[in-house]
Motif scaffolding. Sequence first.
Motif, short mmCIF file in Angstrom:
data_model
loop_
_atom_site.label_atom_id
_atom_site.label_comp_id
_atom_site.label_asym_id
_atom_site.label_seq_id
_atom_site.Cartn_x
_atom_site.Cartn_y
_atom_site.Cartn_z
N ASP A 71 -3.86 36.62 49.54
CA ASP A 71 -4.79 37.54 48.88
C ASP A 71 -6.16 37.64 49.57
O ASP A 71 -7.11 38.18 48.99
N GLN A 72 -6.25 37.14 50.80
CA GLN A 72 -7.49 37.24 51.57
C GLN A 72 -7.26 38.14 52.79
O GLN A 72 -6.22 38.07 53.43
N VAL A 73 -8.24 38.98 53.07
CA VAL A 73 -8.15 39.84 54.26
C VAL A 73 -8.49 39.00 55.49
O VAL A 73 -9.60 38.47 55.60
N VAL A 74 -7.53 38.86 56.40
CA VAL A 74 -7.77 38.08 57.62
C VAL A 74 -7.82 38.96 58.86
O VAL A 74 -8.20 38.50 59.94
N PRO A 89 -7.28 29.99 65.64
CA PRO A 89 -7.09 29.82 64.20
C PRO A 89 -7.34 31.12 63.45
O PRO A 89 -8.27 31.87 63.80
N VAL A 90 -6.55 31.40 62.44
CA VAL A 90 -6.72 32.60 61.63
C VAL A 90 -7.27 32.19 60.27
O VAL A 90 -6.62 31.45 59.52
N THR A 91 -8.47 32.65 59.96
CA THR A 91 -9.15 32.33 58.72
C THR A 91 -9.76 33.60 58.14
O THR A 91 -9.82 34.62 58.81
N SER A 92 -10.22 33.53 56.90
CA SER A 92 -10.92 34.67 56.32
C SER A 92 -12.34 34.76 56.86
O SER A 92 -12.92 35.84 56.95
N SER A 93 -12.93 33.62 57.22
CA SER A 93 -14.24 33.57 57.87
C SER A 93 -14.40 32.19 58.50
O SER A 93 -13.62 31.28 58.23
N TYR A 94 -15.43 32.04 59.33
CA TYR A 94 -15.59 30.80 60.09
C TYR A 94 -15.75 29.60 59.16
O TYR A 94 -16.50 29.64 58.19
N GLY A 140 -6.16 42.25 64.54
CA GLY A 140 -7.53 42.45 64.07
C GLY A 140 -8.17 41.23 63.47
O GLY A 140 -9.07 41.35 62.63
N ILE A 141 -7.73 40.05 63.92
CA ILE A 141 -8.33 38.84 63.36
C ILE A 141 -9.70 38.61 64.00
O ILE A 141 -9.98 39.07 65.10
N LYS A 142 -10.53 37.92 63.29
CA LYS A 142 -11.85 37.58 63.82
C LYS A 142 -11.70 36.41 64.78
O LYS A 142 -11.23 35.34 64.40
N ALA A 143 -12.07 36.63 66.03
CA ALA A 143 -11.95 35.61 67.07
C ALA A 143 -13.33 35.09 67.43
O ALA A 143 -14.32 35.83 67.37
N TYR A 144 -13.40 33.82 67.80
CA TYR A 144 -14.67 33.17 68.07
C TYR A 144 -14.71 32.66 69.50
O TYR A 144 -13.69 32.27 70.07
N THR A 159 1.26 42.00 54.78
CA THR A 159 1.10 40.59 54.44
C THR A 159 2.28 39.82 55.03
O THR A 159 3.13 40.41 55.71
N LEU A 160 2.32 38.53 54.80
CA LEU A 160 3.41 37.71 55.31
C LEU A 160 4.48 37.53 54.25
O LEU A 160 4.20 37.58 53.05
#
Length: 287
Positions: free
Chosen positions: A43-46, A115-120, A137-141, A80-81
């Motif tokens: 239920d979180q947008v990743v 790592p795939v997270t909703s935020s850092y 479209g995942i947030k990459a660091y 979703t998965l």
Amino acid sequence: MSPTFRDTSRRSTSATEEWCVVRGFVWVLQGNKGEFVEFMVEDQVVGYIHKGFTEHLRDFHDVFTIVSGSNGKNSVEHVTLHSSLRTPEDRTIAIGDVIKGLGELIPGIRNELYPVTSSYGMPVYFSLERAAAPYFGIKAYGVHMNGYIEKHGEKSLWIGKRSDVKQTYPGMLDHLVAGGLPYGISCKENIIKECEEEAGIPRSMSTNATSVGAISYMDINGFRYKRDVLFCYDLRLPVDFVPNNEDGEVDSFRLIPVPHAANIIRRTDFFKPNCNLVIIDFLFRHG
């Protein structure tokens, strides 16, 4: 053809014009965000996945669930998965198999997991092949470091030229040290590791790197939606230090006066695009 350091030396102009780069640089977001749908886990947008790319995921119905809207048009609402994938380990393995199955649709496989997270700093839902990150479209660091010297009151930046055989941005100008942030390593330890591998900077020097903030940006190109966050560092180096690449990813280094580096950004496309952002931030802080 990739730029050479000789090319950069031809871009001279007045000091006033050089420093105008801080006013004239704009990062342009290409593409249309409306072409993407949310990628949700627990239920979180990743991330965000292009509607066209979702068609390539339909064959993997034991991994992905593609949810259609209720407007009668059978349009994709989100991805979703599959509910059977309950642990990060199971998800990582299953999605890794999908990436392999997609073949050349996702080029430049690095065998490096993000790592795939909703935020850092939030819980990790699974880990994803680095090359696949923008397709989901995942947030990459990542970490970027401005390595500079100061002599007679003037600052100069050490700039690297990427190897011509790099999978991404071959031959372009780059920071002295930069790299993605893999799973399970802190930003500071990653900077120390990259310092040694990319520039031969010993730990006795690299531990002095100072965290100066973070820069985020987005870029859409076809199926790819890059959402990157760069943790930025400064490291003042001894005047007599000369970098030496250890991993074969850098062709050469050149020490460039800061105003001249600003002028290169303003007048050319020689730098790897995200380096422009980090150097402009350096200009503001050291200007």
